[in-house]
Design a protein around this motif. Structure first.
Motif, PDB file in Angstrom:
ATOM      1  N   TRP A  52       0.829  -1.207   0.000  1.00 53.72           N
ATOM      2  CA  TRP A  52       0.000   0.000   0.000  1.00 53.72           C
ATOM      3  C   TRP A  52       0.861   1.254   0.000  1.00 53.72           C
ATOM      4  O   TRP A  52       1.854   1.337   0.736  1.00 53.72           O
ATOM      5  CB  TRP A  52      -0.913   0.026   1.225  1.00 53.72           C
ATOM      6  N   GLU A  53       0.481   2.222  -0.818  1.00 49.27           N
ATOM      7  CA  GLU A  53       1.083   3.551  -0.798  1.00 49.27           C
ATOM      8  C   GLU A  53       0.291   4.402   0.187  1.00 49.27           C
ATOM      9  O   GLU A  53      -0.919   4.585   0.033  1.00 49.27           O
ATOM     10  CB  GLU A  53       1.025   4.182  -2.200  1.00 49.27           C
ATOM     11  N   GLU A  89      -5.854  12.068  12.614  1.00 48.88           N
ATOM     12  CA  GLU A  89      -5.705  12.941  11.455  1.00 48.88           C
ATOM     13  C   GLU A  89      -5.884  12.093  10.210  1.00 48.88           C
ATOM     14  O   GLU A  89      -5.839  10.857  10.273  1.00 48.88           O
ATOM     15  CB  GLU A  89      -4.333  13.628  11.467  1.00 48.88           C
ATOM     16  N   PRO A  90      -6.104  12.730   9.034  1.00 50.27           N
ATOM     17  CA  PRO A  90      -6.438  11.951   7.836  1.00 50.27           C
ATOM     18  C   PRO A  90      -5.414  10.869   7.508  1.00 50.27           C
ATOM     19  O   PRO A  90      -4.200  11.105   7.516  1.00 50.27           O
ATOM     20  CB  PRO A  90      -6.484  13.017   6.734  1.00 50.27           C
ATOM     21  N   CYS A  91      -5.936   9.689   7.221  1.00 58.59           N
ATOM     22  CA  CYS A  91      -5.145   8.540   6.788  1.00 58.59           C
ATOM     23  C   CYS A  91      -5.771   7.987   5.510  1.00 58.59           C
ATOM     24  O   CYS A  91      -6.946   7.598   5.518  1.00 58.59           O
ATOM     25  CB  CYS A  91      -5.120   7.457   7.853  1.00 58.59           C
ATOM     26  N   LEU A  92      -5.014   7.984   4.429  1.00 60.79           N
ATOM     27  CA  LEU A  92      -5.465   7.409   3.165  1.00 60.79           C
ATOM     28  C   LEU A  92      -4.379   6.484   2.638  1.00 60.79           C
ATOM     29  O   LEU A  92      -3.181   6.776   2.796  1.00 60.79           O
ATOM     30  CB  LEU A  92      -5.760   8.493   2.131  1.00 60.79           C
ATOM     31  N   LYS A  93      -4.771   5.402   2.004  1.00 62.19           N
ATOM     32  CA  LYS A  93      -3.802   4.505   1.376  1.00 62.19           C
ATOM     33  C   LYS A  93      -4.338   4.045   0.027  1.00 62.19           C
ATOM     34  O   LYS A  93      -5.548   3.998  -0.190  1.00 62.19           O
ATOM     35  CB  LYS A  93      -3.450   3.314   2.265  1.00 62.19           C
ATOM     36  N   ARG A  94      -3.407   3.710  -0.873  1.00 61.72           N
ATOM     37  CA  ARG A  94      -3.784   3.473  -2.270  1.00 61.72           C
ATOM     38  C   ARG A  94      -2.978   2.340  -2.873  1.00 61.72           C
ATOM     39  O   ARG A  94      -1.818   2.117  -2.508  1.00 61.72           O
ATOM     40  CB  ARG A  94      -3.551   4.749  -3.078  1.00 61.72           C
ATOM     41  N   GLN A  95      -3.616   1.649  -3.800  1.00 62.78           N
ATOM     42  CA  GLN A  95      -2.916   0.746  -4.717  1.00 62.78           C
ATOM     43  C   GLN A  95      -3.332   1.112  -6.135  1.00 62.78           C
ATOM     44  O   GLN A  95      -4.509   1.399  -6.393  1.00 62.78           O
ATOM     45  CB  GLN A  95      -3.256  -0.718  -4.456  1.00 62.78           C
ATOM     46  N   PHE A 181      -5.094   0.874 -16.078  1.00 66.71           N
ATOM     47  CA  PHE A 181      -4.798   0.893 -14.651  1.00 66.71           C
ATOM     48  C   PHE A 181      -6.085   1.105 -13.864  1.00 66.71           C
ATOM     49  O   PHE A 181      -7.041   1.712 -14.361  1.00 66.71           O
ATOM     50  CB  PHE A 181      -3.822   2.026 -14.286  1.00 66.71           C
ATOM     51  N   ILE A 182      -6.087   0.630 -12.622  1.00 69.77           N
ATOM     52  CA  ILE A 182      -7.180   0.892 -11.688  1.00 69.77           C
ATOM     53  C   ILE A 182      -6.558   1.401 -10.392  1.00 69.77           C
ATOM     54  O   ILE A 182      -5.687   0.745  -9.813  1.00 69.77           O
ATOM     55  CB  ILE A 182      -8.019  -0.360 -11.403  1.00 69.77           C
ATOM     56  N   SER A 183      -7.012   2.568  -9.946  1.00 70.46           N
ATOM     57  CA  SER A 183      -6.541   3.131  -8.680  1.00 70.46           C
ATOM     58  C   SER A 183      -7.626   2.960  -7.619  1.00 70.46           C
ATOM     59  O   SER A 183      -8.783   3.328  -7.834  1.00 70.46           O
ATOM     60  CB  SER A 183      -6.205   4.620  -8.838  1.00 70.46           C
ATOM     61  N   PHE A 184      -7.229   2.390  -6.470  1.00 68.01           N
ATOM     62  CA  PHE A 184      -8.136   2.173  -5.340  1.00 68.01           C
ATOM     63  C   PHE A 184      -7.552   2.883  -4.130  1.00 68.01           C
ATOM     64  O   PHE A 184      -6.435   2.575  -3.698  1.00 68.01           O
ATOM     65  CB  PHE A 184      -8.267   0.672  -5.067  1.00 68.01           C
ATOM     66  N   GLU A 185      -8.286   3.856  -3.581  1.00 65.91           N
ATOM     67  CA  GLU A 185      -7.804   4.614  -2.426  1.00 65.91           C
ATOM     68  C   GLU A 185      -8.918   4.742  -1.401  1.00 65.91           C
ATOM     69  O   GLU A 185     -10.053   5.082  -1.739  1.00 65.91           O
ATOM     70  CB  GLU A 185      -7.321   5.999  -2.853  1.00 65.91           C
ATOM     71  N   HIS A 186      -8.582   4.494  -0.138  1.00 68.34           N
ATOM     72  CA  HIS A 186      -9.595   4.607   0.914  1.00 68.34           C
ATOM     73  C   HIS A 186      -8.940   4.988   2.234  1.00 68.34           C
ATOM     74  O   HIS A 186      -7.721   4.977   2.367  1.00 68.34           O
ATOM     75  CB  HIS A 186     -10.400   3.309   1.054  1.00 68.34           C
ATOM     76  N   GLY A 187      -9.796   5.317   3.218  1.00 67.62           N
ATOM     77  CA  GLY A 187      -9.299   5.652   4.540  1.00 67.62           C
ATOM     78  C   GLY A 187     -10.227   6.598   5.255  1.00 67.62           C
ATOM     79  O   GLY A 187     -11.433   6.634   5.014  1.00 67.62           O
TER      80      GLY A 187
END
Length: 211
Positions: A52-53, A89-95, A181-187
């Protein structure tokens, strides 16, 4: 006969390939060889934060915990034993999934425009509210956006909401050629600014391509 009918149907929607190309052995072999499975790596936190990024890593930062966790909720799939949790505080992660690296043929992606289904599960603790965010984008070879799913952010308050595990899902169809490509980001984060990991919890994330 069925294959011929499908070939003729495809030929009525010009894609730059002749009907002979479409009837080639390699095309039909890949056309009907469905590739299944979750394209996200480490979707539940079994391997910590690997793959995860961390696009936002605020507060006490992302971490993974054992299900159900402190002040937690039972999950509906016993095979999933971990989840990710966020902080104050904001936390987001992406693949970002590279479909060609995953073995998908670009011509098949352009012709079939297969359904892309995304799914995610989230919840709050029983003692603190949280905010949840999700953004999924279909991208072309230059990683420009073809289509996007970005539901409104969700705020959960355990004093008045059912804060047990919730599912969000979406299926992309008819998005046009060019998907690579598919970008998935959540948090998200918590709503009380408490030190520690009182923010939204996520697990069971998946991205599948129906081809």
């Amino acid at each position: 006969e069925i294959i011929l009918q499908e070939a003729l149907a495809l030929n009525t929607h010009s894609t730059g390939l002749s009907w002979l190309d479409r009837l080639s052995l390699s095309y039909w072999k890949s056309r009907f060889n469905k590739m299944s499975g979750n394209l996200l790596k480490n979707p539940n936190g079994d391997d910590g934060l690997e793959h995860w990024e961390l696009t936002m890593n605020g507060g006490d930062e992302w971490r993974s915990e054992d299900m159900p966790g402190d002040c937690g909720h039972t999950y509906n799939d016993e095979s999933i034993t971990k989840f990710f949790c966020t902080s104050f505080e904001p936390c987001l992660k992406r693949q970002v999934i590279d479909l060609l690296e995953e073995g998908y043929d670009p011509e098949n992606l352009d012709i079939a425009q297969p359904a892309v289904t995304v799914e995610d599960w989230y919840c709050s603790r029983t003692d603190c509210g949280c905010i949840y965010k999700l953004t999924v984008t279909l991208l072309d070879e230059s990683q420009e956006i073809i289509a996007e799913f970005k539901p409104d952010e969700v705020t959960l308050d355990p004093d008045c909401d059912d804060c047990s595990w919730r599912k969000v899902s979406h299926t992309f169809t008819d998005y046009g050629p060019g998907l690579r490509f598919i970008s998935f980001e959540h948090g998200g984060q918590d709503t009380k600014y408490w030190q520690g990991w009182f923010g939204v919890r996520v697990t069971g994330s998946s991205v599948t391509v129906d081809l």
